[in-house]
Write a protein that holds these residues in place. Sequence first.
Motif, PDB file in Angstrom:
ATOM      1  N   PHE A 241       0.714  -1.187  -0.226  1.00 38.70           N
ATOM      2  CA  PHE A 241      -0.070   0.312  -0.177  1.00 38.70           C
ATOM      3  C   PHE A 241       1.072   1.232  -0.171  1.00 38.70           C
ATOM      4  O   PHE A 241       2.320   0.930   0.554  1.00 38.70           O
ATOM      5  CB  PHE A 241      -0.942   0.008   1.294  1.00 38.70           C
TER       6      PHE A 241
ATOM      7  N   GLN B 286       0.909  11.750   3.776  1.00 39.23           N
ATOM      8  CA  GLN B 286       0.345  12.703   5.146  1.00 39.23           C
ATOM      9  C   GLN B 286       0.875  13.430   4.870  1.00 39.23           C
ATOM     10  O   GLN B 286       2.305  13.860   4.486  1.00 39.23           O
ATOM     11  CB  GLN B 286       0.896  11.433   5.744  1.00 39.23           C
TER      12      GLN B 286
ATOM     13  N   GLN C 153      -1.891  15.565  10.018  1.00 39.64           N
ATOM     14  CA  GLN C 153      -3.028  15.012   9.682  1.00 39.64           C
ATOM     15  C   GLN C 153      -3.193  13.148   9.527  1.00 39.64           C
ATOM     16  O   GLN C 153      -1.725  12.971   9.425  1.00 39.64           O
ATOM     17  CB  GLN C 153      -3.353  14.987   8.037  1.00 39.64           C
ATOM     18  N   SER C 154      -3.573  12.763   9.447  1.00 41.78           N
ATOM     19  CA  SER C 154      -3.694  10.860   9.569  1.00 41.78           C
ATOM     20  C   SER C 154      -3.123  11.149   8.219  1.00 41.78           C
ATOM     21  O   SER C 154      -3.342  11.509   6.706  1.00 41.78           O
ATOM     22  CB  SER C 154      -5.501  10.312   9.723  1.00 41.78           C
ATOM     23  N   LEU C 155      -2.987   9.244   7.980  1.00 40.98           N
ATOM     24  CA  LEU C 155      -2.606   8.480   6.597  1.00 40.98           C
ATOM     25  C   LEU C 155      -3.731   8.736   5.394  1.00 40.98           C
ATOM     26  O   LEU C 155      -4.679   8.520   5.564  1.00 40.98           O
ATOM     27  CB  LEU C 155      -2.405   7.350   6.906  1.00 40.98           C
TER      28      LEU C 155
ATOM     29  N   LEU D 287      -4.270   6.968   1.900  1.00 40.52           N
ATOM     30  CA  LEU D 287      -4.639   5.990   0.864  1.00 40.52           C
ATOM     31  C   LEU D 287      -4.698   6.241  -0.154  1.00 40.52           C
ATOM     32  O   LEU D 287      -5.068   6.763  -0.503  1.00 40.52           O
ATOM     33  CB  LEU D 287      -5.265   4.235   1.236  1.00 40.52           C
TER      34      LEU D 287
ATOM     35  N   THR E 150      -3.114   0.888  -3.757  1.00 39.91           N
ATOM     36  CA  THR E 150      -2.982  -0.224  -3.399  1.00 39.91           C
ATOM     37  C   THR E 150      -2.202  -1.488  -4.560  1.00 39.91           C
ATOM     38  O   THR E 150      -2.962  -1.145  -5.937  1.00 39.91           O
ATOM     39  CB  THR E 150      -4.068  -1.422  -3.286  1.00 39.91           C
TER      40      THR E 150
ATOM     41  N   THR F 146      -4.708  -0.334  -7.581  1.00 39.39           N
ATOM     42  CA  THR F 146      -5.578   0.438  -7.316  1.00 39.39           C
ATOM     43  C   THR F 146      -5.642   1.180  -7.457  1.00 39.39           C
ATOM     44  O   THR F 146      -5.292   1.209  -5.898  1.00 39.39           O
ATOM     45  CB  THR F 146      -6.205  -0.932  -6.603  1.00 39.39           C
TER      46      THR F 146
ATOM     47  N   GLU G 198      -7.163   4.919  -5.472  1.00 37.58           N
ATOM     48  CA  GLU G 198      -7.821   5.900  -4.645  1.00 37.58           C
ATOM     49  C   GLU G 198      -8.145   6.981  -5.807  1.00 37.58           C
ATOM     50  O   GLU G 198      -7.723   7.887  -7.098  1.00 37.58           O
ATOM     51  CB  GLU G 198      -8.046   6.132  -3.332  1.00 37.58           C
TER      52      GLU G 198
ATOM     53  N   PHE H 260       5.080  13.462   3.066  1.00 40.42           N
ATOM     54  CA  PHE H 260       5.892  12.362   3.572  1.00 40.42           C
ATOM     55  C   PHE H 260       5.112  11.000   2.985  1.00 40.42           C
ATOM     56  O   PHE H 260       3.973  10.786   3.259  1.00 40.42           O
ATOM     57  CB  PHE H 260       4.919  12.326   4.697  1.00 40.42           C
TER      58      PHE H 260
ATOM     59  N   ILE I  68       4.459   7.257   2.515  1.00 38.28           N
ATOM     60  CA  ILE I  68       4.201   6.137   3.560  1.00 38.28           C
ATOM     61  C   ILE I  68       4.118   4.541   2.549  1.00 38.28           C
ATOM     62  O   ILE I  68       3.097   5.063   2.175  1.00 38.28           O
ATOM     63  CB  ILE I  68       4.113   6.066   4.864  1.00 38.28           C
TER      64      ILE I  68
ATOM     65  N   GLN J 144      -0.951  -4.699   8.347  1.00 41.43           N
ATOM     66  CA  GLN J 144       0.296  -3.930   7.322  1.00 41.43           C
ATOM     67  C   GLN J 144       1.353  -3.076   8.302  1.00 41.43           C
ATOM     68  O   GLN J 144       0.872  -2.983   9.013  1.00 41.43           O
ATOM     69  CB  GLN J 144      -0.713  -2.761   6.889  1.00 41.43           C
TER      70      GLN J 144
ATOM     71  N   GLN K 283     -13.298   8.156   7.261  1.00 38.57           N
ATOM     72  CA  GLN K 283     -13.072   8.284   8.027  1.00 38.57           C
ATOM     73  C   GLN K 283     -12.993   7.999  10.182  1.00 38.57           C
ATOM     74  O   GLN K 283     -14.885   8.182  10.158  1.00 38.57           O
ATOM     75  CB  GLN K 283     -11.881   9.286   8.225  1.00 38.57           C
TER      76      GLN K 283
ATOM     77  N   TYR L  99      -2.105   1.649  16.537  1.00 34.66           N
ATOM     78  CA  TYR L  99      -0.995   2.380  15.721  1.00 34.66           C
ATOM     79  C   TYR L  99      -0.276   2.904  16.289  1.00 34.66           C
ATOM     80  O   TYR L  99      -0.940   4.363  16.766  1.00 34.66           O
ATOM     81  CB  TYR L  99      -0.622   2.385  14.033  1.00 34.66           C
TER      82      TYR L  99
ATOM     83  N   PHE M  82      -2.743   5.473  16.097  1.00 31.73           N
ATOM     84  CA  PHE M  82      -3.827   6.210  15.088  1.00 31.73           C
ATOM     85  C   PHE M  82      -4.660   4.042  15.708  1.00 31.73           C
ATOM     86  O   PHE M  82      -3.840   3.688  15.767  1.00 31.73           O
ATOM     87  CB  PHE M  82      -3.434   6.183  13.835  1.00 31.73           C
TER      88      PHE M  82
ATOM     89  N   ASN N 201      -8.207  -6.690  -0.983  1.00 35.72           N
ATOM     90  CA  ASN N 201      -7.117  -5.707  -0.191  1.00 35.72           C
ATOM     91  C   ASN N 201      -6.834  -5.319   0.641  1.00 35.72           C
ATOM     92  O   ASN N 201      -5.967  -4.799   1.177  1.00 35.72           O
ATOM     93  CB  ASN N 201      -7.467  -4.590  -1.784  1.00 35.72           C
TER      94      ASN N 201
ATOM     95  N   LEU O 125      -7.326  -0.739   4.974  1.00 37.81           N
ATOM     96  CA  LEU O 125      -8.062   0.455   6.512  1.00 37.81           C
ATOM     97  C   LEU O 125      -8.675   0.958   6.615  1.00 37.81           C
ATOM     98  O   LEU O 125      -8.475   2.268   5.488  1.00 37.81           O
ATOM     99  CB  LEU O 125      -6.510   0.591   7.243  1.00 37.81           C
TER     100      LEU O 125
ATOM    101  N   TRP P 102      -8.928   5.235   8.763  1.00 41.61           N
ATOM    102  CA  TRP P 102      -7.971   5.493   9.307  1.00 41.61           C
ATOM    103  C   TRP P 102      -8.779   5.993  10.456  1.00 41.61           C
ATOM    104  O   TRP P 102      -9.525   7.047  10.156  1.00 41.61           O
ATOM    105  CB  TRP P 102      -6.779   5.387   8.954  1.00 41.61           C
ATOM    106  N   GLY P 103      -8.107   6.220  11.923  1.00 41.01           N
ATOM    107  CA  GLY P 103      -9.006   7.672  12.416  1.00 41.01           C
ATOM    108  C   GLY P 103      -7.636   8.671  12.525  1.00 41.01           C
ATOM    109  O   GLY P 103      -6.707   8.862  11.125  1.00 41.01           O
ATOM    110  N   LEU P 104      -8.525   9.885  12.670  1.00 40.85           N
ATOM    111  CA  LEU P 104      -7.404  11.391  12.314  1.00 40.85           C
ATOM    112  C   LEU P 104      -5.985  11.263  13.461  1.00 40.85           C
ATOM    113  O   LEU P 104      -5.611  12.075  13.742  1.00 40.85           O
ATOM    114  CB  LEU P 104      -8.389  12.709  12.805  1.00 40.85           C
ATOM    115  N   GLY P 105      -6.173  10.300  14.505  1.00 42.68           N
ATOM    116  CA  GLY P 105      -5.389  10.140  16.113  1.00 42.68           C
ATOM    117  C   GLY P 105      -5.114  10.799  16.747  1.00 42.68           C
ATOM    118  O   GLY P 105      -6.180  12.037  17.171  1.00 42.68           O
TER     119      GLY P 105
END
Lengths: 118, 113
Positions: A34, A38, A42-44, A46, A49, A57, A59, A91, A93, A107, B3, B35, B88, B98, B101, B103-106
């Motif tokens: 994946f 980021q 903020q959150s990750l 996606l 994949t 695939t 998003e 960033f 990842i 993951q 989210q 995480y 998170f 696939n 996931l 995700w939450g905002l942390g």
Amino acid sequence: GAVVSQHPSRVICKSGTSVKIECRSLDFQATTMFWYRQFPKQSLMLMATSNEGSKATYEQGVEKDKFLINHASLTLSTLTVTSAHPEDSSFYICSARGWGRPVLDEQYFGPGTRLTVT
Amino acid sequence: GQQLNQSPQSMFIQEGEDVSMNCTSSSIFNTWLWYKQEPGEGPVLLIALYKAGELTSNGRLTAQFGITRKDSFLNISASIPSDVGIYFCAGRTNAGNNRKLIWGLGTSLAVNP
């Protein structure tokens, strides 16, 4: 176990150039990788994949021609940011999951790549 | 995209205090994951939960999979300075091949020594 590496950790490039980021699973075979992006605090998010040997695939909203993903082997996936612009600075990842034991079915993340486009 | 609702957004505590954070969803999940991410690094898997009601520990960390399958919490006991980071939550429905996931905002945790 479940170690994922990324290279490079940091890269600075000029606007209009392309940058390739590598993601490797070091001690397991990754059936799925994946790619995330980021932004600070903020959150990750996606991006795509990829399964080994198949097309990635993407998003919704992620340009497949701009973010080229190749997953040629069970231990390596690459993300190429083509014709990078300052707004691509972020960033990036990767994560990988293997097949078999439950612990590898989740993951596991690489350390990330900080891309700065000037 | 979808989210999860994660709270609190941030916490500033004294070393030795216990910490609790939670995640809620409007959808049912079959897997909940927690995480931790430190600055400039990728997230590290702390705890994985697979059954409703499951309570799992990893050292000073304890997480539970809510009975309704729409929530999970993470507790950290006797916090120490190295607990600093962003935590998170992530959920998964297991639908499809696939296994993306959500995700939450942390939750950003700061620990005052």
